[in-house]
Design a protein around this motif. Structure first.
Motif, short mmCIF file in Angstrom:
data_model
loop_
_atom_site.label_atom_id
_atom_site.label_comp_id
_atom_site.label_asym_id
_atom_site.label_seq_id
_atom_site.Cartn_x
_atom_site.Cartn_y
_atom_site.Cartn_z
N ALA A 162 0.76 -1.60 -0.24
CA ALA A 162 -0.01 -0.16 -0.10
C ALA A 162 0.81 1.37 -0.02
O ALA A 162 0.31 2.63 -0.42
N GLY A 163 2.26 1.32 0.13
CA GLY A 163 3.16 2.62 0.24
C GLY A 163 3.19 2.83 -1.00
O GLY A 163 4.28 3.63 -1.12
N PHE A 164 3.29 2.43 -2.27
CA PHE A 164 3.81 3.09 -3.47
C PHE A 164 2.13 2.74 -4.64
O PHE A 164 1.89 3.08 -4.13
N SER A 165 2.57 4.29 -5.44
CA SER A 165 1.38 4.66 -5.91
C SER A 165 1.01 4.49 -6.86
O SER A 165 -0.15 4.27 -7.88
N SER A 166 2.19 3.56 -7.77
CA SER A 166 2.11 3.25 -9.05
C SER A 166 1.81 2.02 -9.11
O SER A 166 2.30 0.62 -8.58
N GLN A 221 -5.13 -19.29 -13.59
CA GLN A 221 -3.44 -18.40 -13.91
C GLN A 221 -2.49 -17.83 -12.80
O GLN A 221 -2.96 -17.79 -12.13
N THR A 222 -1.33 -17.69 -13.98
CA THR A 222 -0.24 -17.08 -12.62
C THR A 222 -0.78 -15.43 -13.05
O THR A 222 -0.85 -15.25 -13.98
N ALA A 223 -0.93 -14.89 -11.39
CA ALA A 223 -1.02 -13.90 -11.40
C ALA A 223 0.26 -12.90 -10.75
O ALA A 223 0.33 -13.07 -9.57
N VAL A 224 0.75 -11.55 -11.02
CA VAL A 224 1.31 -10.58 -10.71
C VAL A 224 0.78 -9.24 -10.75
O VAL A 224 0.50 -8.67 -11.34
N LEU A 225 1.12 -8.50 -9.26
CA LEU A 225 0.69 -7.58 -8.65
C LEU A 225 2.18 -6.84 -8.33
O LEU A 225 3.27 -7.33 -8.21
N MET A 226 2.66 -5.54 -9.16
CA MET A 226 4.01 -5.21 -8.21
C MET A 226 3.57 -3.50 -8.29
O MET A 226 2.11 -2.55 -8.87
N ARG A 227 4.12 -2.54 -8.03
CA ARG A 227 3.46 -1.55 -7.48
C ARG A 227 4.70 -0.97 -6.76
O ARG A 227 5.61 -0.96 -6.41
N ALA A 228 5.16 0.79 -7.64
CA ALA A 228 6.56 1.26 -7.67
C ALA A 228 5.98 2.45 -7.45
O ALA A 228 5.04 3.28 -7.36
N HIS A 229 6.68 3.49 -7.04
CA HIS A 229 6.21 5.14 -7.26
C HIS A 229 6.72 5.21 -8.96
O HIS A 229 5.77 6.23 -9.78
N GLU A 230 7.21 5.14 -9.48
CA GLU A 230 8.11 5.52 -10.73
C GLU A 230 7.32 4.59 -11.47
O GLU A 230 7.38 2.96 -11.88
N PRO A 231 6.69 4.63 -12.40
CA PRO A 231 5.94 4.02 -13.49
C PRO A 231 7.19 3.47 -14.72
O PRO A 231 6.72 2.43 -14.81
N ALA A 232 8.16 4.22 -14.65
CA ALA A 232 8.93 3.83 -15.62
C ALA A 232 9.64 2.29 -14.67
O ALA A 232 9.82 1.50 -15.93
#
Length: 247
Positions: A162-166, A221-232
């Motif tokens: 929850a600490g990352f915006s993107s 299915q295999t599912a992946v959730l990724m979170r970061a501040h930088e979209p790049a």
């Protein structure tokens, strides 16, 4: 695959240390069940020995555990004991972990076919014991690959995810290809290392600049959730994961 704590000792204790790093007051909110309560629970559940990790869970967290989201339930040992004493018996090899009082009544269970594994699932009460196995297969929600992961997962979601915006969410086109085992190799060069409570159902990755989790539940299915501040950054991670999910 079992979850082995990095510091040795009980996986439940390691999960509590992981939670405590984010919530120092957590240890004051929970109390272990008394030996007499655990013995009464075992007897009410049919008398079979409780899985060792489930017994450790009760010894540390028999009272006061509060979780939210899909994990929200009443985990107090007395609440579970009351359900058994009312005449309810889960399907074989399942032990009720937490009771849910509202619709759709997806109670939380530990499933341990061998006394070692402690899969965590949720499902409503089966209509009859004769059809319980098929009912569980049709209605179960998979929550965690083991009990220690079940606890650490809640802290990971609340304090890291929850600490990352993107955010980026990916999934495979087809289920059942054992892709999860390849996620570590794809993400390691990017600085995302698996946390100790990862297993063959869920993998958790943490780095200063972002986090990720991958799931591959039975038949799904295999599912992946990724979170970061930088979209790049998420774009680079997506490029690394896409070949794994397309295999």
């Amino acid at each position: 695959m079992t979850a082995e704590p990095v510091g040795g000792g009980s996986p439940i204790d390691e999960a509590l240390r992981y939670i405590g790093a984010f919530e120092p007051e957590f240890a004051q909110r929970v109390v272990g069940a008394a030996a007499s309560e655990i013995d009464a629970l075992q007897a009410a559940a049919g008398g079979a020995p409780l899985p060792a990790l489930y017994r450790q869970f009760l010894q540390r967290l028999g009272h006061g555990l509060v979780l939210d989201g899909l994990q929200a339930a009443n985990y107090d040992v007395q609440a579970v004991l009351a359900r058994y004493r009312f005449g309810y018996q889960p399907p074989p090899k399942f032990w009720m972990l937490g009771r849910v009082s509202g619709d759709p009544y997806f109670d939380v269970y530990v499933f341990s076919p061998d006394g070692l594994q402690t899969r965590v699932l949720a499902f409503p009460p089966p209509p009859s014991t004769n059809s319980a196995g098929e009912f569980v297969r049709q209605h179960a929600q998979f929550l965690a690959g083991n009990l220690a992961q079940f606890l650490a997962d809640a802290a990971f979601r609340r304090h890291r995810l929850a600490g990352f915006s993107s955010q980026q969410v990916l999934s495979s086109r087809q289920p059942g290809a054992k892709r999860l085992s390849h996620c570590d190799a794809a993400l390691a060069p990017l600085g995302l290392k698996p946390l100790w409570f990862s297993d063959d159902w869920q993998r958790f990755y943490d780095a200063p600049e972002g986090v990720a989790m991958a799931t591959e539940y039975p038949g799904q299915q295999t599912a992946v959730l990724m979170r970061a501040h930088e979209p790049a950054l998420l774009t680079r991670w997506t490029q690394a994961m896409r070949p794994v999910l397309d295999r």
